[in-house]
Every structure is written in C-alpha cells, then in structure tokens.
Design a protein around this motif. Structure first.
Motif, PDB file in Angstrom:
ATOM      1  N   MET A  78       0.811  -1.219   0.000  1.00  0.00           N
ATOM      2  CA  MET A  78       0.000   0.000   0.000  1.00  0.00           C
ATOM      3  C   MET A  78       0.845   1.269   0.000  1.00  0.00           C
ATOM      4  SD  MET A  78      -2.808  -1.162   2.838  1.00  0.00           S
ATOM      5  CE  MET A  78      -3.632   0.440   2.829  1.00  0.00           C
ATOM      6  N   GLY A  79       2.148   1.136   0.310  1.00  0.00           N
ATOM      7  CA  GLY A  79       3.003   2.316   0.340  1.00  0.00           C
ATOM      8  C   GLY A  79       3.515   2.686   1.713  1.00  0.00           C
ATOM      9  N   TRP A  80       3.565   1.696   2.629  1.00  0.00           N
ATOM     10  CA  TRP A  80       4.069   1.941   3.976  1.00  0.00           C
ATOM     11  C   TRP A  80       3.302   3.094   4.643  1.00  0.00           C
ATOM     12  CZ3 TRP A  80       7.177  -1.956   5.415  1.00  0.00           C
ATOM     13  CH2 TRP A  80       8.001  -2.574   4.473  1.00  0.00           C
ATOM     14  N   GLU A  81       4.057   3.969   5.301  1.00  0.00           N
ATOM     15  CA  GLU A  81       3.431   5.064   6.065  1.00  0.00           C
ATOM     16  C   GLU A  81       2.799   6.133   5.176  1.00  0.00           C
ATOM     17  OE1 GLU A  81       7.501   6.378   5.046  1.00  0.00           O
ATOM     18  OE2 GLU A  81       6.696   4.525   5.910  1.00  0.00           O
ATOM     19  N   THR A  82       3.104   6.118   3.874  1.00  0.00           N
ATOM     20  CA  THR A  82       2.475   7.090   2.976  1.00  0.00           C
ATOM     21  C   THR A  82       1.068   6.657   2.563  1.00  0.00           C
ATOM     22  OG1 THR A  82       3.391   6.069   0.965  1.00  0.00           O
ATOM     23  CG2 THR A  82       4.733   7.739   2.077  1.00  0.00           C
ATOM     24  N   SER A  83       0.665   5.438   2.907  1.00  0.00           N
ATOM     25  CA  SER A  83      -0.691   4.977   2.609  1.00  0.00           C
ATOM     26  C   SER A  83      -1.693   5.678   3.521  1.00  0.00           C
ATOM     27  CB  SER A  83      -0.785   3.462   2.820  1.00  0.00           C
ATOM     28  OG  SER A  83      -0.700   3.144   4.205  1.00  0.00           O
ATOM     29  N   TYR A  84      -2.976   5.462   3.255  1.00  0.00           N
ATOM     30  CA  TYR A  84      -3.999   6.104   4.083  1.00  0.00           C
ATOM     31  C   TYR A  84      -3.935   5.637   5.533  1.00  0.00           C
ATOM     32  CZ  TYR A  84      -7.091   1.968   4.225  1.00  0.00           C
ATOM     33  OH  TYR A  84      -7.630   0.725   4.458  1.00  0.00           O
ATOM     34  N   LEU A  85      -3.327   4.464   5.776  1.00  0.00           N
ATOM     35  CA  LEU A  85      -3.275   3.942   7.140  1.00  0.00           C
ATOM     36  C   LEU A  85      -2.335   4.736   8.036  1.00  0.00           C
ATOM     37  CD1 LEU A  85      -3.185   0.089   6.467  1.00  0.00           C
ATOM     38  CD2 LEU A  85      -5.082   1.409   7.423  1.00  0.00           C
ATOM     39  N   GLY A  86      -1.263   5.305   7.475  1.00  0.00           N
ATOM     40  CA  GLY A  86      -0.269   5.974   8.303  1.00  0.00           C
ATOM     41  C   GLY A  86       0.635   4.972   8.999  1.00  0.00           C
ATOM     42  N   TYR A  87       1.071   5.309  10.207  1.00  0.00           N
ATOM     43  CA  TYR A  87       2.013   4.487  10.970  1.00  0.00           C
ATOM     44  C   TYR A  87       1.276   3.503  11.888  1.00  0.00           C
ATOM     45  CZ  TYR A  87       5.974   7.484   9.685  1.00  0.00           C
ATOM     46  OH  TYR A  87       6.950   8.162   8.997  1.00  0.00           O
ATOM     47  N   PRO A  88       1.915   2.360  12.202  1.00  0.00           N
ATOM     48  CA  PRO A  88       1.301   1.449  13.176  1.00  0.00           C
ATOM     49  C   PRO A  88       1.244   2.078  14.563  1.00  0.00           C
ATOM     50  CG  PRO A  88       3.530   0.719  12.631  1.00  0.00           C
ATOM     51  CD  PRO A  88       3.201   1.842  11.690  1.00  0.00           C
ATOM     52  N   VAL A  89       0.160   1.804  15.269  1.00  0.00           N
ATOM     53  CA  VAL A  89       0.013   2.269  16.651  1.00  0.00           C
ATOM     54  C   VAL A  89      -0.150   1.088  17.604  1.00  0.00           C
ATOM     55  CG1 VAL A  89      -0.919   4.509  15.997  1.00  0.00           C
ATOM     56  CG2 VAL A  89      -2.490   2.610  16.395  1.00  0.00           C
ATOM     57  N   SER A  90      -0.004  -0.127  17.081  1.00  0.00           N
ATOM     58  CA  SER A  90       0.049  -1.321  17.928  1.00  0.00           C
ATOM     59  C   SER A  90       1.022  -2.298  17.296  1.00  0.00           C
ATOM     60  CB  SER A  90      -1.334  -1.977  18.063  1.00  0.00           C
ATOM     61  OG  SER A  90      -1.637  -2.762  16.913  1.00  0.00           O
ATOM     62  N   ASP A  91       1.531  -3.232  18.091  1.00  0.00           N
ATOM     63  CA  ASP A  91       2.232  -4.381  17.535  1.00  0.00           C
ATOM     64  C   ASP A  91       1.210  -5.303  16.879  1.00  0.00           C
ATOM     65  OD1 ASP A  91       4.573  -3.404  18.706  1.00  0.00           O
ATOM     66  OD2 ASP A  91       4.280  -4.590  20.528  1.00  0.00           O
ATOM     67  N   GLU A  92       1.692  -6.289  16.118  1.00  0.00           N
ATOM     68  CA  GLU A  92       0.778  -7.326  15.661  1.00  0.00           C
ATOM     69  C   GLU A  92       0.327  -8.123  16.872  1.00  0.00           C
ATOM     70  OE1 GLU A  92       0.936 -11.445  13.191  1.00  0.00           O
ATOM     71  OE2 GLU A  92       1.634  -9.677  12.091  1.00  0.00           O
ATOM     72  N   VAL A  93      -0.986  -8.319  16.989  1.00  0.00           N
ATOM     73  CA  VAL A  93      -1.552  -8.984  18.166  1.00  0.00           C
ATOM     74  C   VAL A  93      -2.627  -9.971  17.729  1.00  0.00           C
ATOM     75  CG1 VAL A  93      -1.113  -7.039  19.725  1.00  0.00           C
ATOM     76  CG2 VAL A  93      -3.273  -7.148  18.455  1.00  0.00           C
ATOM     77  N   ASP A  94      -3.028 -10.834  18.660  1.00  0.00           N
ATOM     78  CA  ASP A  94      -4.155 -11.723  18.412  1.00  0.00           C
ATOM     79  C   ASP A  94      -5.413 -10.902  18.165  1.00  0.00           C
ATOM     80  OD1 ASP A  94      -2.675 -14.034  18.748  1.00  0.00           O
ATOM     81  OD2 ASP A  94      -3.137 -14.205  20.886  1.00  0.00           O
ATOM     82  N   PHE A  95      -6.243 -11.394  17.248  1.00  0.00           N
ATOM     83  CA  PHE A  95      -7.509 -10.737  16.951  1.00  0.00           C
ATOM     84  C   PHE A  95      -8.618 -11.774  17.058  1.00  0.00           C
ATOM     85  CE2 PHE A  95     -10.443  -8.317  14.035  1.00  0.00           C
ATOM     86  CZ  PHE A  95     -10.520  -7.184  14.826  1.00  0.00           C
ATOM     87  N   ALA A  96      -9.841 -11.324  16.887  1.00  0.00           N
ATOM     88  CA  ALA A  96     -11.005 -12.194  17.076  1.00  0.00           C
ATOM     89  C   ALA A  96     -10.979 -13.387  16.129  1.00  0.00           C
ATOM     90  CB  ALA A  96     -12.281 -11.383  16.857  1.00  0.00           C
ATOM     91  N   GLU A  97     -11.526 -14.493  16.592  1.00  0.00           N
ATOM     92  CA  GLU A  97     -11.754 -15.694  15.782  1.00  0.00           C
ATOM     93  C   GLU A  97     -10.475 -16.230  15.153  1.00  0.00           C
ATOM     94  OE1 GLU A  97     -15.659 -15.449  13.526  1.00  0.00           O
ATOM     95  OE2 GLU A  97     -15.445 -13.376  14.210  1.00  0.00           O
TER      96      GLU A  97
END
Length: 443
Positions: free
Chosen positions: A203-222
C-alpha cells in the motif's frame, strides 16, 4: 563542586570527601586509567601475537589495529572492550566513538547464529550474522525489539541500520523475517511483520492512508491477527489473508412490512418506527427512526441513519419495532437508552474490558459478545413497560471478523429498494411482522 571520579576500593582518597579529584588521577594505579585498562585488555586477548601492534592510539581512549579491530576504553565502566570484523566496520561507518562507546566485547547470540556488541550503556547495538551482515539498532526501536524477544522473536535479526522514513517523521529498522519496527514521536515503536507487513508495504508503507502502526501485531477475534494503524487497521485470518480497512460505518437502511398489525385502532395501516440499541465492546448508543406513515403489508421504507462508526471490534444491534399509537416515541427511546447503557456498562466491566484498548479488545470480547450483548434485548423486553406500542424486538450479533468482511468484501443486497448487508430476524407481534435492515461500509 570539584570534578570527581569514582575509584576502586583501597585507593587513597582526599580526606573527608570519599572521592578523588580528576586532577589527581595521575597518582592512581595504571589499573584504573584508560591507558592501563587498554593495556590489560590487549594483554588478555593475546597481545601482539593475536592483534599485532597498534597502528594508532588515542591516549586512554582507543587503540586500533591493522587486522580490522580496536580496543575502546569505557570510562563509565572502568573497562576496555574489543570490536572487530564487520561489526567494527559498521561501527566506523556509523561514526565510531562519536556514535557509541562499547560496553561489551563482541559476543555470540543465544541462538548460536549471530554476533553483537552493545554500546552506550546498553542502549545501542550492532548485530551481525553471515546472512544479514552487520546492522545498527538503538533507542526505542531497540527497546521494542528487546521487549518481544531479540533475534528469537518473530522479527529475526536487523537487516538495516535505524533509518529515517521518506516523510521525515518516523524511524525504522527492517528485520530478517520480513518484519519491521517503526517509530514516530507520536506513535512510539511498534512491530509489524508477515502478511500484514506485506500488505502495508504494497500500500506504500506510512504514505498509505493507514499511516504508521500504533500497535504491535496482536491476536484478533476468531483466530485472527491484527495491527492497528493511525487511520485504520490490517486484519488477517488464514482463510482471508490480510485486509486493510479504515473505521467501519453501520447504517440503519430501512424497514419492510411482511404483515401489519390487527389491532391498530387509529388507521387501516401501521405507523411503525424502530428504536435501535447499538453496543460494541467500547461504546453503546441508541437511535430512533422517524415514524413511517401508512405502512401496509408488502411495503418497504428505505432510510439511512448512521448508528455506528468505529473500529471493527464486534457489535450487537437490538432493533425494537414499535407502533405509534399510544406512547411517546422519544420517551421510549430514553427508557431504552437507560437500559442499554446500564447493561453495557455492567457487561463490559464484568469482561474486564475497561483497561483494554486497540485490537486486543476484539480478541478478548469476541467469545463473550454472542452471549453478553444479546442480553440487552432481553433487558429491554423485561425491564420496560412499552404498553401496546411494542410489536417486538430482534437482536443481531455481528462478530469482528464479520464486520471486516462485510465492510471490505461483501456487496450490498437489495430488497424492495432497501440496500443492506445485515438483516434482523422477523419481528412479530399482534399480527404484524417486520424486518429491519443495516448496511456496513468502510468509513
């Protein structure tokens, strides 16, 4: 205050001070002087037979050798340390003594693959493996890497020095297992790796619409995994791959009458409206549609009311269908709101969700949503006296995974002019039957 320096036990001290002036250091044994420590380290490593004669000396600070190594004196530790090979070359490239003073000799990593030196009171390091070469890592990015397990973590070894991002805001290191740690002053340092990192990179790293990560990769639902970013998230399951998504918006999109009431005393057609209690692990809200006039069986009433905007952490919608005959719709909405807020607050507190933030909340709350949130519908039915105006209610639970897939990958269905992705169960009472419909889209 006079300039002072700590000394080993047994050294003569200035009377009454317990310290010795730097100006008196020439009186100290060579054991604690910089030059003395460098000589001791040189001899301990085998002297000229192992290192050769020094080709240059900076008195009391550093000796360098023709074989691509050096000895550096660390005045805070009263000890000299050795750097050599590719780590030494990287150290010179980073700035040598101006970049960092070693606080360890070159040492093997616990996994037996790599080598490292630590620097600057153990706040910076250079790591080396045959496959990655030598790379420098320091500061808060290094702290994050240490926190998640150094080279034995999912990240592996650093393959780049800490570097600045193209936008001039952040810093990063890339790692050998297709992972990275990114840092900005506003977000801190967070790890992203695997398929989620691959999606963010595409997507383009931090230049994408998401911006920078604000969490580590973590467990998610299901059974999923997730990273939260400044402006959305990337969510992964083994059967879906990585899906990027802004916040999710849920709209109430309309009501359809399958059969009208048989007791309406004021007209030959119904005048229904819908009150919706919407709950997620983090928020609870209540909304009311307008009153639909003259609704007969087989008729639809398309609408568009935003009932939720936020991260896809799972939600429940309790749709109460009312007939506008006797009571005050706004009073009913207020009564339902009080019940929804009370049940939601008690339920989330019981789940221990209050201190939980970010994607973790979906993993924690997911299994409980299916049992906790529908209880709001029961509370509405049991606790309120809605009189003859209530036709019935239906609770809809939408899991975190369903929210992601509905918003990102599911097309709308059209039913009698109502676009929707989620529908209530059949709400029946007093001869009438209705369904409420909801859309789910990316923000």
């Amino acid at each position: 205050m006079p300039d002072t320096h700590r000394v080993p036990a047994g050294t003569p001290l200035t009377p009454g001070t317990g310290r010795i002036k730097i100006s008196d250091r020439i009186k100290l044994p060579a054991l604690i002087s910089g030059e003395g420590n460098l000589r001791r380290k040189y001899d301990a490593l085998g002297g000229a037979a192992a290192l050769g004669e020094p080709v240059s000396k900076e008195e009391g600070k550093i000796w360098t050798f023709a074989n691509g190594s050096c000895l550096c004196y660390n005045p805070d530790m009263f000890a000299a340390f050795e750097i050599h090979g590719d780590i030494y070359a990287k150290w010179l490239a980073l700035g040598g003594m101006a970049w960092g003073i070693p606080c360890t000799d070159e040492t093997g990593t616990p996994d037996g693959v790599g080598r490292f030196n630590h620097f600057n009171a153990n706040t910076a390091s250079i790591y080396w493996t045959p496959a990655t070469g030598a790379a420098g890592i320091w500061g808060l990015i290094r702290e994050k890497w240490a926190q998640i397990g150094w080279e034995r973590s999912a990240l592996g070894y650093p393959v780049t020095d800490e570097s600045g991002t193209p936008d001039g805001v952040g810093r990063f290191n890339h790692f050998s297992n297709a992972g990275s740690v990114y840092w900005t002053p506003g977000t801190g340092a967070h790890a992203v790796y695997g398929d989620i990192r691959a999606r963010w990179e595409a997507m383009g790293w931090e230049t994408s619409y998401l911006g920078y990560p604000v969490s580590d990769e973590v467990d998610f639902a299901e059974g999923g995994r997730a990273n939260e970013f400044q402006n959305g998230g990337i969510y992964w399951w083994s059967d879906t791959g990585a899906i990027d998504l802004r916040d999710v918006v849920v709209h109430y999109t309309g009501l359809y009458c399958f059969g009208e009431t048989d007791w309406d005393q004021s007209s030959s057609a119904d005048e229904p409206y819908v009150i919706m209690g919407v709950t997620s692990p983090q928020v609870a809200t209540v909304h009311r549609s307008g009153i639909y006039n003259d609704v007969d069986a087989g008729e639809s009433r398309p609408d568009l009311i935003e009932v939720y905007r936020g991260r896809p952490y799972g939600m429940n919608i309790c749709a109460v269908v009312m007939e506008n005959d006797f009571g005050d719709p706004d009073k009913y909405k207020e009564d339902i709101q009080n019940v929804v807020m009370g049940v939601h607050a008690a339920g989330t507190l019981a789940l221990g969700l209050i201190p939980v933030v970010g994607p973790v909340i979906a993993a924690v709350a997911g299994p409980a949503l299916k049992t906790l949130m529908p209880s709001i519908g029961g509370a509405i039915n049991n606790a309120l006296n809605l009189g003859d105006d209530r036709i019935g209610s239906s609770s809809i639970t939408v899991s975190a995974k369903q929210m992601v897939l509905l918003a990102a990958r599911t097309p709308n269905t059209d039913f009698h002019g109502i676009g929707y992705k989620v529908e209530s169960g059949l709400v029946s009472g007093s001869g009438a039957s209705y369904k409420a419909y909801f859309g789910v889209i990316p923000a």
